[in-house]
Design a protein around this motif. Sequence first.
Motif, short mmCIF file in Angstrom:
data_model
loop_
_atom_site.label_atom_id
_atom_site.label_comp_id
_atom_site.label_asym_id
_atom_site.label_seq_id
_atom_site.Cartn_x
_atom_site.Cartn_y
_atom_site.Cartn_z
N LEU A 1 0.86 -1.17 0.00
CA LEU A 1 0.00 0.00 0.00
C LEU A 1 0.90 1.22 0.00
CD1 LEU A 1 -2.70 -1.05 2.63
CD2 LEU A 1 -2.85 -1.12 0.13
N VAL A 2 0.52 2.24 -0.75
CA VAL A 2 1.38 3.43 -0.86
C VAL A 2 1.47 4.11 0.49
CG1 VAL A 2 1.70 5.65 -1.97
CG2 VAL A 2 0.75 3.76 -3.28
N ASN A 3 2.69 4.22 0.99
CA ASN A 3 2.91 4.91 2.26
C ASN A 3 2.91 6.41 2.04
OD1 ASN A 3 3.56 5.40 4.93
ND2 ASN A 3 5.76 5.11 4.61
N THR A 4 3.64 6.82 1.03
CA THR A 4 3.70 8.23 0.64
C THR A 4 4.26 8.29 -0.77
OG1 THR A 4 4.53 10.43 1.27
CG2 THR A 4 6.05 8.59 1.53
N SER A 5 4.44 9.45 -1.29
CA SER A 5 5.08 9.62 -2.60
C SER A 5 5.90 10.89 -2.58
CB SER A 5 4.04 9.67 -3.72
OG SER A 5 3.19 10.78 -3.55
N ILE A 6 6.88 10.94 -3.45
CA ILE A 6 7.72 12.13 -3.55
C ILE A 6 7.73 12.59 -5.00
CG2 ILE A 6 9.15 11.55 -1.56
CD1 ILE A 6 11.28 10.52 -3.44
N ASN A 7 7.77 13.89 -5.19
CA ASN A 7 7.84 14.46 -6.53
C ASN A 7 9.29 14.51 -6.99
OD1 ASN A 7 5.04 14.97 -6.86
ND2 ASN A 7 5.22 16.78 -5.55
N LEU A 8 9.53 13.95 -8.15
CA LEU A 8 10.88 13.88 -8.68
C LEU A 8 11.54 15.25 -8.74
CD1 LEU A 8 12.76 11.67 -9.77
CD2 LEU A 8 11.82 12.08 -12.04
N ARG A 9 10.77 16.26 -9.11
CA ARG A 9 11.33 17.60 -9.31
C ARG A 9 12.00 18.18 -8.06
NH1 ARG A 9 5.93 20.86 -10.71
NH2 ARG A 9 5.61 18.91 -11.83
N ASN A 10 11.59 17.69 -6.90
CA ASN A 10 12.13 18.21 -5.64
C ASN A 10 13.37 17.47 -5.16
OD1 ASN A 10 9.96 20.02 -5.52
ND2 ASN A 10 8.69 18.55 -4.41
N HIS A 11 13.80 16.47 -5.91
CA HIS A 11 14.88 15.61 -5.40
C HIS A 11 16.02 15.39 -6.38
CE1 HIS A 11 12.81 14.49 -1.66
NE2 HIS A 11 11.70 14.58 -2.37
N PHE A 12 16.13 16.18 -7.43
CA PHE A 12 17.28 16.05 -8.31
C PHE A 12 18.54 16.48 -7.57
CE2 PHE A 12 13.96 16.65 -11.68
CZ PHE A 12 14.10 15.39 -12.26
N ASN A 13 19.50 15.57 -7.48
CA ASN A 13 20.76 15.84 -6.79
C ASN A 13 20.55 16.28 -5.34
OD1 ASN A 13 22.63 15.28 -9.00
ND2 ASN A 13 21.74 17.11 -9.96
N LYS A 14 19.50 15.75 -4.73
CA LYS A 14 19.21 16.00 -3.32
C LYS A 14 18.80 14.65 -2.72
CE LYS A 14 17.60 20.67 -4.42
NZ LYS A 14 16.41 21.55 -4.56
N PRO A 15 19.78 13.81 -2.36
CA PRO A 15 19.51 12.40 -2.06
C PRO A 15 19.22 12.06 -0.60
CG PRO A 15 21.85 12.74 -2.13
CD PRO A 15 21.23 14.09 -2.39
N SER A 16 19.09 13.03 0.28
CA SER A 16 19.01 12.73 1.71
C SER A 16 17.83 11.84 2.07
CB SER A 16 18.95 14.03 2.53
OG SER A 16 17.80 14.78 2.20
N VAL A 17 16.76 11.88 1.27
CA VAL A 17 15.58 11.08 1.57
C VAL A 17 15.91 9.59 1.63
CG1 VAL A 17 14.86 10.85 -0.85
CG2 VAL A 17 13.14 10.74 0.96
N VAL A 18 16.95 9.17 0.90
CA VAL A 18 17.29 7.75 0.82
C VAL A 18 17.67 7.18 2.18
CG1 VAL A 18 18.93 6.09 -0.18
CG2 VAL A 18 17.93 7.88 -1.60
N GLU A 19 18.31 7.98 3.02
CA GLU A 19 18.75 7.46 4.31
C GLU A 19 17.77 7.73 5.46
OE1 GLU A 19 22.56 9.16 5.25
OE2 GLU A 19 21.67 11.03 5.96
N GLU A 20 16.63 8.31 5.14
CA GLU A 20 15.60 8.47 6.16
C GLU A 20 14.98 7.12 6.47
OE1 GLU A 20 12.80 11.48 5.10
OE2 GLU A 20 14.34 13.00 4.72
#
Length: 741
Positions: free
Chosen positions: A511-530
Amino acid sequence: MKMMSRKLAMPLLGVLLWVISIHAGTFETATLLPPPLTGFGPSKSIIRNHCDVPKITEKDLNRSVSFGNSVINRMLRLETNLGWSDVHVKKGTPSYGQLIASHPDEEALKQGRDALVATKATIQLMNIFCHKHHLSPTDCSKYISSYSLASTPLESSCQKQHKSCSQEELLSPYRSFDGSCNNEHDSPRGAAFTAYRRLLQAEYLDGIQEPRRAVNKKQLPSARLVSSTLIKETDESHSDLTQAVAQWSEFIEHDLSHTAANKMVHSDSTIECCTSSGNHLSPRYIHPFCAPISVPNDDRFYAQHGVDCMSYVRSITAFRPDCTFGPLEQVNQATHFLDFSQMYGTTGKKAAILRTFDEGQLDFTTKHNKVFLPVSHHPSDDCQLSGDNSVCFLSGDSRVNIQPQVTAMHTVWLREHNRVAKVLSELNPAWDDETLFQETRKIVTAEMQHITYHEWLPLVFGKHYFNKIQKYNNYDENVNPSVSNAFATAAVRALNSLKDGKLNVYKEDRLVNTSINLRNHFNKPSVVEEPDYLDGLVRGMATQSSQQLDLKFPDDISTHLFSNGIFGYDIFSLDIQRGRDHGLPPYTAYRALCGLPEVTQFKDLSDVMSPEVIESLSRVYNSPRDIDLIVGGIAEKQTGDSLFGPTFTCIVADQFLRTRRGDRYFYTNENQPAPFSIAQLREIEKVTLARIFCDNGDDIEMMQPEVFKRISDSNRLMKCDSGEIPKVNLKMWMDSRRKYY
């Protein structure tokens, strides 16, 4: 539908016969292509037919090189003025994101300067020896390509890429990091920092470097005008494939190709071709390497932000493989082999930075007791971040942070390397760090190659056509594996259409927990280690539907690529411009190369395109012979079960046969210095991307066996530890089993 299939049957048969004839060693009998396929080297017929062209002497050649050097030296004043005027790429702009993606290595820049001198020298030779003899630019450039750089000041620079390999290097059980010494008789073939291969002769306006023009000699339409006319933002999901197909496509692209943008010749300064607000610069601030994309005044998106300029810096020049004068070629910073260079790096120096030199492990960091990629010490340089306190990762390729799923894929494979190395160290306590590292690298690379050829490629290329050429898989030292310019600059880039602008992050129950917009994460990878995000992104790749490969792109990459928060760039416009920069001939030339009928009118495209697409093309191009390769290729209807139309199916098929057949160290080749044993190959053949996800997530308990396909009754979620998703038994690599036999 049946009629369309019949209309395509013969051309597609021609495509297959061409591809097979090349790789079966019978190219001489193929009639679809004029040799040489590489596109390098002179046309002897041109030389024979123009006996009256004066012979160019060694003195003439040396004078031309001196002239080329003087042209480059004259750039110093302009570049100094640009420095004083603070005209360079600013952090926080879309240009900076583009710079990260096309970041030039020191070796590429060094070679590029000297290769550029050869290009400028070629232009002078053309002006002196060809114009008065009425040779066309194309014929003239072919003629001059018969002259070598030997005995000129550029000889040593070009010959540096032709290093001689020692017997120890040739007999090494492990491939080199830079790809050299793979071919026993042509050591630089396939190495990093060498030129892309040509399927067709380069097409430049002046025969050497100026981007081509339309058939009517006018400027080609703006790349953004083409994009905005053709691209639709309302996307359509694929009925069977997942986002893992799109993500693996990008991952493999990064392994095979990395085109680099120029920097200033006389300094390490970056080149900016538009203002930070997206407007044209004054002519006195335009660097010769600039080829900015003009944005129409009535553009549906950019007009509202006052943007009329999209920056584009021309790609770094490469020496031609035969060290001759001739048209512009572009450097590939990656190795031309499928060898995980995006993970391990393309030089020994880069590889050393990424290692711990302890028990064969790659370097890593930990957070929340989980393993992640090593972090950059200069995140504001390597990512689009405001300060050095933010997270930015390091890997073998500068594009590791380009978007979260790329970073997640790098992380998963870093963990796979370290997992395998740990098991091998336990099985073979006598192995030192170097043996552990190299054996692990060899196994992990084989896993990646197997997944690419046996899971991903049949879905991309189509099983029907893939199976027909599958038997032509033996190593052949005469096959050139070098990545074609058409593949790297157009065909593989079309797979960007598969992307979704919204990345779903799934829980274990899918089930979808959440989603992220690609445009906000180009070369901003911190979400990966959350917490929970790495697993959520991995499950997302295996669960979320892929988009169709068509002329529909999400606005996250068609207007917000590398966004500054207000606007970004258009990925399709940049790819169109890059094709022109690289001298790719038009689409119609490649479709003819691939066995499709000649085109003289727009209606002739109806064999592979819909009436709506043809009408759109006719509105933006004056002639069908003006259509850019990436535009025509992606506009074609899909062929059978291939994601591509016939032209890109042809180009992709050619590349992946060459990638396998021309790689002495490909995992199935039993004639390499230390091949895998039959037992070891059987184990490698068990690997799937599902197994990689299961073994290297944080807490992934279930996965469908075929992650490139959506979950269904025939592809149900399975427990990772149930045995339904096979594991590779690394005991086959115990020293006591005599690894190679």
